[in-house]
Enzyme design. Structure first.
Site, PDB file in Angstrom:
ATOM      1  N   GLN A 163     120.991 196.525  32.637  1.00  0.00           N
ATOM      2  CA  GLN A 163     119.656 196.538  32.028  1.00  0.00           C
ATOM      3  C   GLN A 163     119.138 195.138  31.728  1.00  0.00           C
ATOM      4  O   GLN A 163     117.942 194.858  31.881  1.00  0.00           O
ATOM      5  CB  GLN A 163     119.667 197.365  30.740  1.00  0.00           C
ATOM      6  N   SER A 189     101.894 169.199  46.691  1.00  0.00           N
ATOM      7  CA  SER A 189     101.261 168.017  46.076  1.00  0.00           C
ATOM      8  C   SER A 189     100.631 167.126  47.142  1.00  0.00           C
ATOM      9  O   SER A 189      99.517 166.614  46.952  1.00  0.00           O
ATOM     10  CB  SER A 189     102.294 167.196  45.298  1.00  0.00           C
ATOM     11  N   GLU A 228      97.911 166.260  36.395  1.00  0.00           N
ATOM     12  CA  GLU A 228      96.593 166.924  36.447  1.00  0.00           C
ATOM     13  C   GLU A 228      96.240 167.526  35.087  1.00  0.00           C
ATOM     14  O   GLU A 228      95.671 168.605  35.006  1.00  0.00           O
ATOM     15  CB  GLU A 228      96.576 168.036  37.504  1.00  0.00           C
ATOM     16  N   ASN A 260      99.004 152.420  30.608  1.00  0.00           N
ATOM     17  CA  ASN A 260      98.671 152.643  29.186  1.00  0.00           C
ATOM     18  C   ASN A 260      97.711 153.796  28.944  1.00  0.00           C
ATOM     19  O   ASN A 260      97.325 154.040  27.801  1.00  0.00           O
ATOM     20  CB  ASN A 260      98.052 151.372  28.589  1.00  0.00           C
ATOM     21  N   HIS A 261      97.301 154.499  30.005  1.00  0.00           N
ATOM     22  CA  HIS A 261      96.285 155.545  29.828  1.00  0.00           C
ATOM     23  C   HIS A 261      96.545 156.710  30.773  1.00  0.00           C
ATOM     24  O   HIS A 261      96.241 156.636  31.962  1.00  0.00           O
ATOM     25  CB  HIS A 261      94.881 154.971  30.075  1.00  0.00           C
TER      26      HIS A 261
HETATM   27  C1  LIG Z   1     105.169 163.163  39.760  1.00  0.00           C
HETATM   28  C2  LIG Z   1     103.829 162.776  39.236  1.00  0.00           C
HETATM   29  C3  LIG Z   1     102.779 162.558  40.112  1.00  0.00           C
HETATM   30  C4  LIG Z   1     101.536 162.133  39.626  1.00  0.00           C
HETATM   31  N1  LIG Z   1     100.513 161.870  40.532  1.00  0.00           N
HETATM   32  C5  LIG Z   1      99.371 161.285  40.062  1.00  0.00           C
HETATM   33  C6  LIG Z   1      98.360 160.837  40.991  1.00  0.00           C
HETATM   34  O1  LIG Z   1      98.480 161.034  42.221  1.00  0.00           O
HETATM   35  N2  LIG Z   1      97.273 160.176  40.510  1.00  0.00           N
HETATM   36  C7  LIG Z   1      97.093 159.945  39.173  1.00  0.00           C
HETATM   37  O2  LIG Z   1      96.088 159.331  38.809  1.00  0.00           O
HETATM   38  N3  LIG Z   1      98.023 160.382  38.271  1.00  0.00           N
HETATM   39  C8  LIG Z   1      99.156 161.028  38.675  1.00  0.00           C
HETATM   40  N4  LIG Z   1     100.120 161.441  37.780  1.00  0.00           N
HETATM   41  C9  LIG Z   1      99.932 161.127  36.354  1.00  0.00           C
HETATM   42  C10 LIG Z   1      99.661 162.336  35.480  1.00  0.00           C
HETATM   43  O3  LIG Z   1      98.392 162.852  35.713  1.00  0.00           O
HETATM   44  C11 LIG Z   1      99.912 161.891  34.029  1.00  0.00           C
HETATM   45  O4  LIG Z   1     101.320 161.743  33.893  1.00  0.00           O
HETATM   46  C12 LIG Z   1      99.371 162.869  33.012  1.00  0.00           C
HETATM   47  O5  LIG Z   1      97.962 162.830  32.981  1.00  0.00           O
HETATM   48  C13 LIG Z   1      99.902 162.588  31.597  1.00  0.00           C
HETATM   49  O6  LIG Z   1      99.789 161.247  31.255  1.00  0.00           O
HETATM   50  P1  LIG Z   1     101.055 160.462  30.667  1.00  0.00           P
HETATM   51  O7  LIG Z   1     102.230 160.769  31.522  1.00  0.00           O
HETATM   52  O8  LIG Z   1     100.651 159.056  30.504  1.00  0.00           O
HETATM   53  O9  LIG Z   1     101.334 161.142  29.264  1.00  0.00           O
HETATM   54  P2  LIG Z   1     100.608 160.779  27.870  1.00  0.00           P
HETATM   55  O10 LIG Z   1      99.135 160.866  28.020  1.00  0.00           O
HETATM   56  O11 LIG Z   1     101.205 159.547  27.320  1.00  0.00           O
HETATM   57  O12 LIG Z   1     101.080 162.035  26.976  1.00  0.00           O
HETATM   58  C14 LIG Z   1     102.389 162.113  26.413  1.00  0.00           C
HETATM   59  C15 LIG Z   1     102.455 163.393  25.589  1.00  0.00           C
HETATM   60  O13 LIG Z   1     101.464 163.337  24.544  1.00  0.00           O
HETATM   61  C16 LIG Z   1     100.640 164.485  24.603  1.00  0.00           C
HETATM   62  N5  LIG Z   1      99.280 164.120  24.193  1.00  0.00           N
HETATM   63  C17 LIG Z   1      98.500 163.124  24.679  1.00  0.00           C
HETATM   64  N6  LIG Z   1      97.305 163.138  24.053  1.00  0.00           N
HETATM   65  C18 LIG Z   1      97.320 164.159  23.177  1.00  0.00           C
HETATM   66  C19 LIG Z   1      96.373 164.723  22.260  1.00  0.00           C
HETATM   67  N7  LIG Z   1      95.153 164.204  22.122  1.00  0.00           N
HETATM   68  N8  LIG Z   1      96.755 165.779  21.513  1.00  0.00           N
HETATM   69  C20 LIG Z   1      97.981 166.320  21.650  1.00  0.00           C
HETATM   70  N9  LIG Z   1      98.912 165.854  22.495  1.00  0.00           N
HETATM   71  C21 LIG Z   1      98.581 164.800  23.258  1.00  0.00           C
HETATM   72  C22 LIG Z   1     100.695 164.948  26.045  1.00  0.00           C
HETATM   73  O14 LIG Z   1     100.396 166.348  26.142  1.00  0.00           O
HETATM   74  C23 LIG Z   1     102.140 164.640  26.401  1.00  0.00           C
HETATM   75  O15 LIG Z   1     102.971 165.699  25.987  1.00  0.00           O
HETATM   76  C24 LIG Z   1     101.348 161.945  38.243  1.00  0.00           C
HETATM   77  C25 LIG Z   1     102.397 162.216  37.354  1.00  0.00           C
HETATM   78  C26 LIG Z   1     103.618 162.642  37.837  1.00  0.00           C
HETATM   79  C27 LIG Z   1     104.733 162.915  36.868  1.00  0.00           C
END
Ligand SMILES: Cc1cc2nc3c(=O)[nH]c(=O)nc-3n(C[C@H](O)[C@H](O)[C@H](O)COP(=O)(O)OP(=O)(O)OC[C@H]3O[C@@H](n4cnc5c(N)ncnc54)[C@H](O)[C@@H]3O)c2cc1C
Length: 391
Positions: A287, A98, A371, A142-143
């Site tokens: 197996q 990462s 990602e 929030n996004h």
């Molecule tokens: C350890 C770690 C490191 C990271 N590093 C970075 C970084 O360096 N820079 C950066 O910018 N971000 C980073 N991220 C953020 C990461 O990219 C986001 O967590 C990711 O994009 C998901 O967003 P969220 O966690 O807000 O989940 P949400 O968007 O809230 O989603 C929650 C759930 O809802 C589902 N969902 C959302 N929309 C829909 C849809 N339209 N249809 C069906 N299902 C949906 C998702 O699949 C998920 O299961 C990191 C995250 C982690 C955990």
């Protein structure tokens, strides 16, 4: 057979497609991982400690911006080399991969692709050597899956921009010297900015208590009236194309990287199954255990072929975002399943830090989320094949 001597599975002789240069690069990175990462990673992960000193070592290896031209301090390598480097780093730990992914694809790539000549000369050589560490701020509280709705804003103040907002889940935020930040301007257009950590109003609180990527630094980025000089805006891109093209490059690396975690689990499980005796026989003779090992090898092999073909297409500039999504999604899920199955082969021993499976498994829970989540990548494929967006 000791792990050091273990030859990673190459059941379909994909190595025949690699050049001598590819093999030399892979060897160098693999040796470094066995020397510098494997002996220490369990301790770093247990203590939630990112070994920041490795950034310089990654730089010396050419693992930071491997495909950035040498004139800017990169290694000038092709995309298959980049993929092989990511595989070897993630054999060590997803946290290490990462760190290299973020620096290469999310910081150096946008500066190289969208930056001015002055920005390229000022930042890329120092990022390539690991003298400077960067992070990438897209996700907000929030996004996440919907970054286009971001709330972070810049206002034009004549000789500078005023930046306000917050980013969340940012890899390396706490150790980064600079952040590539995506924010909307007054017209609602997404712009990329290079923001220095010394700026007044900039803070990067750490996110603690993670069970995943424990050897990685993760935090927030908070911007409270941060003044960003005009020359720090990335001049050549407007809109979501900027961050999405960075994600494409990073997702490509993850598609290769996850194979390394899977290989590490397979290697440990195969060795253990031959040594562990129950009912008077090695468990490898049963197996049910052979089924697990055979299925793991089949899945790793399919993932290797997918990654290799994607690499060829990427070298020819023909890999589509949807193809990259499919490979990232498939290969990370494959690695997570392999970690779980491999852990079972070890029985109780599999839950200890003496073996890598639990660590890889917990890491891969982040890799399957960041990602672009597993769901979102499926919807990208769905969109590509139907022409209808489901989100
Ligand atoms: C350890 C770690 C490191 C990271 N590093 C970075 C970084 O360096 N820079 C950066 O910018 N971000 C980073 N991220 C953020 C990461 O990219 C986001 O967590 C990711 O994009 C998901 O967003 P969220 O966690 O807000 O989940 P949400 O968007 O809230 O989603 C929650 C759930 O809802 C589902 N969902 C959302 N929309 C829909 C849809 N339209 N249809 C069906 N299902 C949906 C998702 O699949 C998920 O299961 C990191 C995250 C982690 C955990």
């Amino acid at each position: 057979m000791s792990d050091q001597k273990y030859i990673p599975p190459d059941y379909f002789q994909i190595d025949e497609f690699l050049s001598d240069e590819h093999r030399i690069i892979r060897r160098a990175v693999r040796d470094w991982v066995y020397r510098s990462i494997k002996p220490n990673i369990e301790n770093w992960a247990q203590h939630n400690d990112f070994p920041a000193h490795i950034m310089r070592e990654l730089g010396e290896l050419g693992a930071l911006g491997p495909y950035i031209p040498e004139v800017y301090g990169g290694a000038g390598l092709d995309q298959i080399s980049y993929g092989l480097i990511m595989t070897e780093l993630e054999r060590g730990d997803s946290s290490i991969r990462s760190a290299a992914s973020v620096q290469s694809s999310l910081v150096m790539y946008p500066i190289f692709t969208f930056g001015s000549e002055e920005q390229k000369q000022k930042y890329l050589p120092k990022l390539a050597s690991g003298e400077l560490v960067g992070c990438f701020g897209l996700t907000e509280p929030n996004h996440g899956s919907d970054p286009g709705s971001m709330e972070t804003r810049i206002k034009d103040k004549g000789d500078h921009y005023l930046l306000n907002g917050a980013k969340m889940w940012i890899t390396n935020s706490g150790i980064a010297d600079l952040a590539v930040v995506w924010a909307k301007d007054e017209a609602g257009i997404v712009r990329g900015l290079i923001v220095h950590k010394e700026s007044d109003g900039y803070s990067a609180p750490e996110i603690k208590n993670k069970w995943s990527l424990r050897a990685s630094n993760t935090g927030e980025l908070v911007f409270d009236n941060v003044k960003v000089p005009k020359e720090n805006i990335l001049p050549s891109v407007k809109g979501m194309k900027g961050p999405l093209s960075c994600l494409n490059s990073a997702r490509y690396g993850i598609a290769w990287g996850a194979i390394g975690a899977a290989m590490d689990c397979y290697s440990s499980a195969l060795n253990y199954s031959k040594e562990r005796t129950q009912f008077g026989k090695p468990i490898a003779s049963f197996q049910l255990q052979q089924k697990k090992l055979a299925e793991i090898l089949s899945e790793i092999t399919k993932a290797q072929l997918l990654a290799w073909r994607l690499g060829v297409l990427k070298n020819e500039n023909r890999a589509t975002p949807a193809q990259i999504s499919m490979a990232k999604r498939n290969n990370v899920k494959m690695a997570l399943d392999v970690a779980r199955e491999s852990r079972q082969i070890l029985g109780a021993m599999g839950i200890t830090g003496d073996f890598p499976m639990m660590r890889h498994m917990m890491n891969l829970e982040s890799v399957i989320t960041y990602e672009g989540t597993h769901d979102i990548h499926l919807l990208i494929t769905g969109h590509d094949i139907t022409g209808i967006s489901a989100f």
